[in-house]
Design an enzyme around this catalytic site. Sequence first.
Site, PDB file in Angstrom:
ATOM      1  N   ALA A 102     -10.036 -11.175 -11.950  1.00 46.74           N
ATOM      2  CA  ALA A 102      -9.883 -11.626 -10.565  1.00 46.74           C
ATOM      3  C   ALA A 102     -10.518 -13.007 -10.469  1.00 46.74           C
ATOM      4  O   ALA A 102     -11.307 -13.402 -11.330  1.00 46.74           O
ATOM      5  CB  ALA A 102     -10.588 -10.652  -9.634  1.00 46.74           C
ATOM      6  N   GLU A 113      -7.264  -4.492 -15.810  1.00 46.18           N
ATOM      7  CA  GLU A 113      -6.876  -3.475 -14.817  1.00 46.18           C
ATOM      8  C   GLU A 113      -5.398  -3.607 -14.446  1.00 46.18           C
ATOM      9  O   GLU A 113      -4.688  -2.606 -14.304  1.00 46.18           O
ATOM     10  CB  GLU A 113      -7.771  -3.614 -13.574  1.00 46.18           C
ATOM     11  CG  GLU A 113      -9.209  -3.210 -13.874  1.00 46.18           C
ATOM     12  CD  GLU A 113     -10.172  -3.553 -12.754  1.00 46.18           C
ATOM     13  OE1 GLU A 113     -10.168  -4.707 -12.279  1.00 46.18           O
ATOM     14  OE2 GLU A 113     -10.939  -2.666 -12.336  1.00 46.18           O
ATOM     15  N   GLU A 139     -17.209  -7.222 -15.823  1.00 45.98           N
ATOM     16  CA  GLU A 139     -17.754  -7.415 -14.470  1.00 45.98           C
ATOM     17  C   GLU A 139     -19.268  -7.234 -14.409  1.00 45.98           C
ATOM     18  O   GLU A 139     -19.941  -7.836 -13.585  1.00 45.98           O
ATOM     19  CB  GLU A 139     -17.077  -6.445 -13.482  1.00 45.98           C
ATOM     20  CG  GLU A 139     -15.613  -6.740 -13.192  1.00 45.98           C
ATOM     21  CD  GLU A 139     -14.647  -6.032 -14.121  1.00 45.98           C
ATOM     22  OE1 GLU A 139     -15.066  -5.577 -15.217  1.00 45.98           O
ATOM     23  OE2 GLU A 139     -13.457  -5.908 -13.756  1.00 45.98           O
ATOM     24  N   GLY A 196     -10.053  -7.768 -13.874  1.00 44.81           N
ATOM     25  CA  GLY A 196      -8.809  -7.473 -13.158  1.00 44.81           C
ATOM     26  C   GLY A 196      -7.573  -7.652 -14.035  1.00 44.81           C
ATOM     27  O   GLY A 196      -6.537  -7.023 -13.785  1.00 44.81           O
TER      28      GLY A 196
HETATM   29  N1  CO8 Z   1     -11.928 -16.610 -12.214  1.00 45.32           N
HETATM   30  C1  CO8 Z   1     -11.863 -17.926 -11.906  1.00 45.32           C
HETATM   31  N2  CO8 Z   1     -11.762 -18.899 -12.826  1.00 45.32           N
HETATM   32  C2  CO8 Z   1     -11.740 -18.522 -14.129  1.00 45.32           C
HETATM   33  C3  CO8 Z   1     -11.820 -17.175 -14.517  1.00 45.32           C
HETATM   34  C4  CO8 Z   1     -11.898 -16.175 -13.495  1.00 45.32           C
HETATM   35  N3  CO8 Z   1     -11.930 -14.853 -13.751  1.00 45.32           N
HETATM   36  N4  CO8 Z   1     -11.785 -17.106 -15.867  1.00 45.32           N
HETATM   37  C5  CO8 Z   1     -11.694 -18.378 -16.302  1.00 45.32           C
HETATM   38  N5  CO8 Z   1     -11.663 -19.229 -15.260  1.00 45.32           N
HETATM   39  C6  CO8 Z   1     -11.562 -20.685 -15.288  1.00 45.32           C
HETATM   40  C7  CO8 Z   1     -12.884 -21.320 -15.696  1.00 45.32           C
HETATM   41  O1  CO8 Z   1     -13.752 -21.418 -14.589  1.00 45.32           O
HETATM   42  C8  CO8 Z   1     -12.409 -22.648 -16.214  1.00 45.32           C
HETATM   43  O2  CO8 Z   1     -12.119 -23.473 -15.112  1.00 45.32           O
HETATM   44  P1  CO8 Z   1     -12.744 -24.983 -15.048  1.00 45.32           P
HETATM   45  O3  CO8 Z   1     -12.065 -25.678 -16.182  1.00 45.32           O
HETATM   46  O4  CO8 Z   1     -12.330 -25.457 -13.713  1.00 45.32           O
HETATM   47  O5  CO8 Z   1     -14.196 -24.842 -15.260  1.00 45.32           O
HETATM   48  C9  CO8 Z   1     -11.076 -22.328 -16.870  1.00 45.32           C
HETATM   49  O6  CO8 Z   1     -10.653 -21.084 -16.306  1.00 45.32           O
HETATM   50  C10 CO8 Z   1     -11.171 -22.146 -18.375  1.00 45.32           C
HETATM   51  O7  CO8 Z   1     -12.173 -21.183 -18.618  1.00 45.32           O
HETATM   52  P2  CO8 Z   1     -13.361 -21.426 -19.693  1.00 45.32           P
HETATM   53  O8  CO8 Z   1     -13.701 -22.877 -19.793  1.00 45.32           O
HETATM   54  O9  CO8 Z   1     -14.447 -20.466 -19.376  1.00 45.32           O
HETATM   55  O10 CO8 Z   1     -12.564 -20.984 -21.028  1.00 45.32           O
HETATM   56  P3  CO8 Z   1     -13.205 -20.421 -22.367  1.00 45.32           P
HETATM   57  O11 CO8 Z   1     -12.102 -20.425 -23.368  1.00 45.32           O
HETATM   58  O12 CO8 Z   1     -14.455 -21.150 -22.719  1.00 45.32           O
HETATM   59  O13 CO8 Z   1     -13.631 -18.908 -22.042  1.00 45.32           O
HETATM   60  C11 CO8 Z   1     -13.293 -16.719 -21.085  1.00 45.32           C
HETATM   61  C12 CO8 Z   1     -12.644 -17.958 -21.746  1.00 45.32           C
HETATM   62  C13 CO8 Z   1     -14.198 -16.021 -22.109  1.00 45.32           C
HETATM   63  C14 CO8 Z   1     -12.163 -15.785 -20.688  1.00 45.32           C
HETATM   64  C15 CO8 Z   1     -14.115 -17.157 -19.862  1.00 45.32           C
HETATM   65  O14 CO8 Z   1     -13.321 -17.992 -19.052  1.00 45.32           O
HETATM   66  C16 CO8 Z   1     -14.606 -16.030 -19.001  1.00 45.32           C
HETATM   67  O15 CO8 Z   1     -15.558 -15.359 -19.362  1.00 45.32           O
HETATM   68  N6  CO8 Z   1     -13.953 -15.796 -17.840  1.00 45.32           N
HETATM   69  C17 CO8 Z   1     -14.376 -14.818 -16.857  1.00 45.32           C
HETATM   70  C18 CO8 Z   1     -14.052 -13.411 -17.348  1.00 45.32           C
HETATM   71  C19 CO8 Z   1     -14.527 -12.414 -16.340  1.00 45.32           C
HETATM   72  O16 CO8 Z   1     -15.709 -12.276 -16.071  1.00 45.32           O
HETATM   73  N7  CO8 Z   1     -13.592 -11.659 -15.754  1.00 45.32           N
HETATM   74  C20 CO8 Z   1     -13.890 -10.662 -14.751  1.00 45.32           C
HETATM   75  C21 CO8 Z   1     -13.790 -11.249 -13.401  1.00 45.32           C
HETATM   76  S1  CO8 Z   1     -14.291 -10.129 -12.127  1.00 45.32           S
HETATM   77  C22 CO8 Z   1     -12.963  -9.105 -11.943  1.00 45.32           C
HETATM   78  O17 CO8 Z   1     -11.968  -9.254 -12.555  1.00 45.32           O
HETATM   79  C23 CO8 Z   1     -13.126  -8.007 -10.945  1.00 45.32           C
HETATM   80  C24 CO8 Z   1     -11.840  -7.265 -10.814  1.00 45.32           C
HETATM   81  C25 CO8 Z   1     -11.900  -6.458  -9.570  1.00 45.32           C
HETATM   82  C26 CO8 Z   1     -10.549  -6.295  -8.936  1.00 45.32           C
HETATM   83  C27 CO8 Z   1     -10.026  -7.535  -8.353  1.00 45.32           C
HETATM   84  C28 CO8 Z   1     -10.314  -7.708  -6.951  1.00 45.32           C
HETATM   85  C29 CO8 Z   1      -9.632  -8.902  -6.319  1.00 45.32           C
END
Ligand code: CO8
Length: 258
Positions: A65, A112, A132, A109
């Site tokens: 998400a 999911e 999460e 998400g």
């Molecule tokens: N949300 C928003 N932006 C994101 C997300 C995300 N989940 N994941 C990546 N991005 C963005 C980064 O902020 C970055 O943007 P910017 O260049 O503007 O800084 C861009 O995508 C590229 O990401 P990274 O530079 O971090 O890329 P890497 O290759 O270094 O890393 C990863 C990739 C490991 C996937 C890393 O991006 C990461 O850890 N992402 C977050 C993963 C995460 O925690 N997911 C869970 C989110 S919470 C959730 O899903 C709850 C679900 C509940 C149901 C939904 C309800 C609405």
Amino acid sequence: MAYENILTETRGSVALITLNRPKALNALSSPLMAELGDALLAADANAEIGCIVVTGSEKAFAAGADIKEMQSKGFADAYVEDFITSGWETILRVRKPVIAAVAGYALGGGCELAMMCDFIIAADSAKFGQPEINLGVIPGAGGSQRLTRFVGKSKAMDMVLTGRNMDAQEAERSGLVSRIVPAADLLDEAMKVAGRIADLSLPSVMMAKEAVNRSYETTLSEGVRFERRLFHSLFATEDQKEGMAAFVEKRQPVFKNR
Ligand code: CO8
């Protein structure tokens, strides 16, 4: 509806929906989820379509998400908006089969959403996780429930409590994905599988989906009774006559209700 966060395409009888927020690794924002829901319902209602494929990019099916969207929410916002339910579960209303074709990250998400599809075909590059806990929250779109049903309590606890990822091999061994293909072949393979399903008799395909899904919601004996009713009802279709005649006559069936 003009889409900004997804791409849609029809190939034969298959609808292909591609999540398309590459700069955010396909983070599932509310606008994206609304568009996805709209495209899914449109494909479901389109008589030309027999199967739907949902995919992302090479790097990410979806990295979760949208954290930036959620960051400033308070409890009252999340509760009153019914954050998650609105939009996120539209996919569960789709009656035609939906295949998730997953390459790269399917996290939070994203994992999911993939689990809400009917089955997952994974590229060998796929990584699944529920991270999460690292954000001070827990899965909110069914992850703690569906992942546990897919992979069992021990692995689900491990993933949900530590936030670690599963690679494609572990995901296949654990029953989370139905098959793994080389990343370069993912879309072709998923479209081939979807095309094969779309060539079958649609009522039987839809009932098969309904029957398997029922197994998650009821007891074994009720589920078997439900399956029996559906099975019997298919004998009222022309496609049952055609399917069985084709077998006996040693030819390919040509189903009317496709
Ligand atoms: N949300 C928003 N932006 C994101 C997300 C995300 N989940 N994941 C990546 N991005 C963005 C980064 O902020 C970055 O943007 P910017 O260049 O503007 O800084 C861009 O995508 C590229 O990401 P990274 O530079 O971090 O890329 P890497 O290759 O270094 O890393 C990863 C990739 C490991 C996937 C890393 O991006 C990461 O850890 N992402 C977050 C993963 C995460 O925690 N997911 C869970 C989110 S919470 C959730 O899903 C709850 C679900 C509940 C149901 C939904 C309800 C609405």
